[in-house]
Design a protein around this motif. Structure first.
Motif, PDB file in Angstrom:
ATOM      1  N   ILE A   5       1.599   2.614   2.887  1.00 42.80           N
ATOM      2  CA  ILE A   5       1.353   2.773   4.322  1.00 42.80           C
ATOM      3  C   ILE A   5      -0.107   3.161   4.534  1.00 42.80           C
ATOM      4  CG2 ILE A   5       2.322   5.142   4.264  1.00 42.80           C
ATOM      5  CD1 ILE A   5       3.163   4.595   7.237  1.00 42.80           C
ATOM      6  N   ASP A  30       2.194  -2.360   3.226  1.00 44.97           N
ATOM      7  CA  ASP A  30       3.479  -2.770   3.800  1.00 44.97           C
ATOM      8  C   ASP A  30       3.537  -2.466   5.285  1.00 44.97           C
ATOM      9  OD1 ASP A  30       4.952  -3.643   1.366  1.00 44.97           O
ATOM     10  OD2 ASP A  30       4.536  -1.584   0.755  1.00 44.97           O
ATOM     11  N   VAL A  31       2.910  -1.342   5.647  1.00 40.71           N
ATOM     12  CA  VAL A  31       2.853  -0.925   7.045  1.00 40.71           C
ATOM     13  C   VAL A  31       1.425  -0.461   7.326  1.00 40.71           C
ATOM     14  CG1 VAL A  31       3.641   0.804   8.723  1.00 40.71           C
ATOM     15  CG2 VAL A  31       5.288  -0.276   7.173  1.00 40.71           C
ATOM     16  N   PHE A  54       2.137  -9.580   8.826  1.00 38.11           N
ATOM     17  CA  PHE A  54       2.928  -8.535   9.484  1.00 38.11           C
ATOM     18  C   PHE A  54       3.658  -9.136  10.680  1.00 38.11           C
ATOM     19  CE2 PHE A  54      -0.781  -6.640   7.498  1.00 38.11           C
ATOM     20  CZ  PHE A  54      -0.178  -5.756   6.623  1.00 38.11           C
ATOM     21  N   SER A  72       3.971  -4.258  10.499  1.00 35.21           N
ATOM     22  CA  SER A  72       4.928  -4.056   9.409  1.00 35.21           C
ATOM     23  C   SER A  72       5.391  -5.370   8.794  1.00 35.21           C
ATOM     24  CB  SER A  72       6.147  -3.292   9.943  1.00 35.21           C
ATOM     25  OG  SER A  72       7.154  -3.189   8.952  1.00 35.21           O
ATOM     26  N   LEU A  97      12.244   1.995  10.200  1.00 36.34           N
ATOM     27  CA  LEU A  97      12.352   0.749   9.452  1.00 36.34           C
ATOM     28  C   LEU A  97      13.815   0.329   9.334  1.00 36.34           C
ATOM     29  CD1 LEU A  97       9.720   1.442   6.639  1.00 36.34           C
ATOM     30  CD2 LEU A  97       9.438   0.079   8.730  1.00 36.34           C
TER      31      LEU A  97
END
Length: 269
Positions: A5, A30-31, A54, A72, A97
């Motif tokens: 993240i 990933d985020v 994303f 995300s 999530l």
DNA sequence: ATGGTCGATCTTCGA
């Protein structure tokens, strides 16, 4: 799984769209949580950001100021912006999530942009500083009442809480971002929620950590008068999962940079 | 020594 993240005060997402792509390609986030996107929702570069990998984007914006976004790779189970201090400033966004996130499913992600607070550290004469202190107080109350579940809190918190989060503790004691009333408020709200400061969990004082260098410094890298304003905190149950925190200092040297650099936490969950 | 530099927007504000 390794879950990455990234938090970054981008200081205009439209101006630095290419830099977002460059950073996330290098990092493999990933985020991504952005602050100071500085655009109303209608002109937000949604498609371009989705093109960086994303598909799932949550964002709130305002004309000219503030604005936060969460990008995300995984779908969201819920999205919840929140107002603070009785205003509708775009300074906070929370997502959870969804089940598609695998081991990261169910983690709540909070993206904050805390008010900078103006120049004078006196709430009686400076309404911006009063706003900042009120915002931190509301965050403390919210932290204490928060449902106990896995969560990551990130953002530009605009406070450098420890002595070695600034280039000179002594010289910044009366400078907004490092005054005792702010650092004490930040510690109190972190402790109230049981939050773990990921960077200091792995790299305790007295090692210096900075994530921001002023535009006004003529030679920022040589002077290195930085401050650690950007943070990643985890809920206590995720503290043991913290594997790395990377400050992407090189981004400060890119052409037309943000004054903040990306910070990435890697969790093994 | 009280500056210095950005970004968005509209000449000034927020950082």
């Amino acid at each position: 799984m390794h879950f990455k993240i990234t938090t970054w005060n981008i200081n205009s997402v439209r101006l630095r769209l290419d830099q977002v792509g460059r950073a996330v390609d290098a990092i493999g986030s990933d985020v991504v949580c952005l602050q100071e996107t500085k655009c109303p929702e209608g002109c937000f570069p949604l498609t371009a950001l989705q093109g960086f990998g994303f598909p799932h984007v949550a964002q709130v914006g305002q004309k000219g100021y503030n604005g936060v976004a969460i990008l995300s790779r995984f779908p969201f189970a819920s999205v919840a912006p929140q107002g603070w201090c009785g205003r509708d400033d775009a300074r906070h966004l929370a997502v959870t999530l969804g089940p598609e996130a695998g081991d990261a499913a169910g983690i709540a992600i909070h993206n904050f942009y805390v008010p900078a607070g103006g120049d004078v550290p006196d709430p009686a004469t400076n309404p911006k500083f009063a706003h900042k202190l009120q915002f931190l107080a509301e965050m403390r109350a919210w932290s204490g009442g928060r449902e106990r579940r896995p969560a990551v809190l990130v953002g530009d918190l605009n406070v450098a809480p420890y002595e070695h989060d600034v280039w000179s503790h002594r010289q910044l004691l009366n400078v907004v971002s490092h005054t005792p009333v702010e650092t004490e408020a930040m510690h109190a709200l972190r402790e109230e929620g049981g939050w773990v400061d990921a960077a200091r969990h792995l790299t305790p004082e007295p090692e210096k950590i900075y994530t921001w260098w002023s535009y006004r410094s003529p030679d920022w890298a040589k002077a290195d008068k930085g401050r650690r304003l950007d943070h990643v905190w985890t809920s206590p149950d995720l503290a043991g999962a913290i594997r790395r925190v990377d400050v992407h200092r090189d981004a400060r040297g890119w052409e037309r940079p943000s004054d903040h650099v990306p910070v990435t936490a890697t969790l093994e969950i």
